[in-house]
Design an enzyme around this catalytic site. Structure first.
Site, short mmCIF file in Angstrom:
data_model
loop_
_atom_site.label_atom_id
_atom_site.label_comp_id
_atom_site.label_asym_id
_atom_site.label_seq_id
_atom_site.Cartn_x
_atom_site.Cartn_y
_atom_site.Cartn_z
N LYS A 1 0.95 -0.93 0.18
CA LYS A 1 -0.33 -0.20 -0.04
C LYS A 1 0.68 1.29 -0.36
CE LYS A 1 -4.53 1.63 2.35
NZ LYS A 1 -4.84 1.30 3.88
C1 E4P Z 1 -8.90 2.14 3.39
O1 E4P Z 1 -7.77 1.33 3.05
C2 E4P Z 1 -8.14 2.66 4.85
O2 E4P Z 1 -7.30 1.91 5.80
C3 E4P Z 1 -9.85 2.76 5.42
O3 E4P Z 1 -10.26 2.49 4.47
C4 E4P Z 1 -9.31 4.25 6.04
O4 E4P Z 1 -10.64 4.52 7.24
P1 E4P Z 1 -11.47 5.13 7.42
O5 E4P Z 1 -11.89 6.64 7.24
O6 E4P Z 1 -12.62 5.10 8.72
O7 E4P Z 1 -10.54 6.00 8.57
#
Ligand code: E4P
Length: 217
Positions: free
Chosen positions: A87
Site C-alpha cells: 500500500k
Molecule cells: C483504507 O484502506 C483505509 O484503511 C480505510 O478505509 C480508512 O478508513 P477511515 O477513513 O474510516 O479511517
C-alpha cells in the site's frame, strides 16, 4: 464485487472469513496502532498472521515517504507472504514507487486518494488497486460516492485494469451505493458487512414459519 475488511483485529478478520464472503483485508498504520501492534517486527508478524487467516489480498502500508526507502520497505513487505499487496500513498514518490513495483510484478494499492486526477495517475502508474476514501470526503461535506462514479467513468473510458477499492466505508448503505456505482471492491468494518444480512421482515417471517411448523408437529 470483492469484500475486504478494513481492520487489523484478528477476531473480526476470522469472523468475516467464517461468513465465507471475505476476499481480503486492508490495514493502515492507524488500524495497527488501534490493536496495540507496535514495533517493526511485531507489525511484520501481524501481517503474516492476517495472511494465514484469509485467502485473498492483504494490504500492508509503507511508512517511508521517499522513493528509495519506499522501494526497500515495499520489497520487504512483499517478501513476507504471497498475499501481500504493498500500500503506497498518493504522493510524488509514491507514484514513482507504484510504477517501480508494477514493473517488478509486485501488487500495489494506492491509498489516500481523494480526487479523480489522483486516481487517473495511480492507474497510469500501474496500481492494482486505487483506494478513494469516500467516508473522509463525506466527513468534510463532500460527496464521496460521486468520486467513485467519476473514477468508474474514467477507468471505463480507457479500460484501465486498476480496480476501484472503495475505502473509508463507514456503514452498510455505503456498501450498497458502491455496488450500484460499480466499485470493484469495498473495504469496511465488520459492522458494514453484517448490516447487509439484517431485515426485520426476515426475522418476523422466520419466526412465523417455525411457529407454524410446530403447530403441525
Ligand atoms: C483504507 O484502506 C483505509 O484503511 C480505510 O478505509 C480508512 O478508513 P477511515 O477513513 O474510516 O479511517
Amino acid at each position: 464485487m470483492k469484500f475486504f475488511i478494513d481492520t487489523a483485529n484478528l477476531d473480526q478478520i476470522r469472523e468475516a472469513q467464517e461468513l465465507g464472503v471475505l476476499d481480503g483485508v486492508t490495514t493502515n498504520p492507524s488500524l495497527m496502532a488501534k490493536e496495540g501492534i507496535t514495533g517493526r517486527n511485531n507489525i511484520l508478524k501481524h501481517y503474516v498472521d492476517i495472511c494465514e487467516i484469509v485467502d485473498g489480498d492483504v494490504s500492508a502500508e509503507v511508512i517511508a515517504t521517499d522513493l528509495k526507502a519506499m522501494i526497500k520497505e515495499g520489497e520487504e513487505l512483499a517478501d513476507l507472504h504471497e498475499q501481500i499487496v504493498v500500500k503506497v500513498p498518493m504522493i510524488r514518490d509514491g507514484v514513482k514507487a507504484l510504477k517501480y513495483f508494477s514493473d517488478k510484478g509486485i501488487k500495489t494499492n494506492c491509498t489516500l486518494v481523494f480526487s479523480p486526477g489522483q486516481a487517473l495517475l495511480a492507474a497510469k502508474a500501474g496500481a492494482n488497486y486505487v483506494s478513494p476514501f469516500l467516508g473522509r470526503l463525506d466527513d468534510i461535506s463532500t460527496d464521496g460516492l460521486n468520486l467513485i462514479s467519476e473514477i468508474r467513468l474514467i477507468y471505463d473510458n480507457y479500460a484501465f485494469e486498476t480496480e476501484i477499492l472503495a475505502a473509508s466505508i463507514r456503514h452498510t448503505m455505503h456498501v450498497i451505493d458502491c455496488a450500484k456505482l460499480g466499485a470493484d471492491v469495498m473495504t469496511g468494518p465488520l459492522s458494514a458487512i453484517d448490516g447487509l444480512l439484517k431485515h426485520p421482515l426476515t426475522d418476523i417471517g422466520l419466526e412465523k414459519f417455525l411457529a407454524d411448523y410446530q403447530k403441525g408437529n
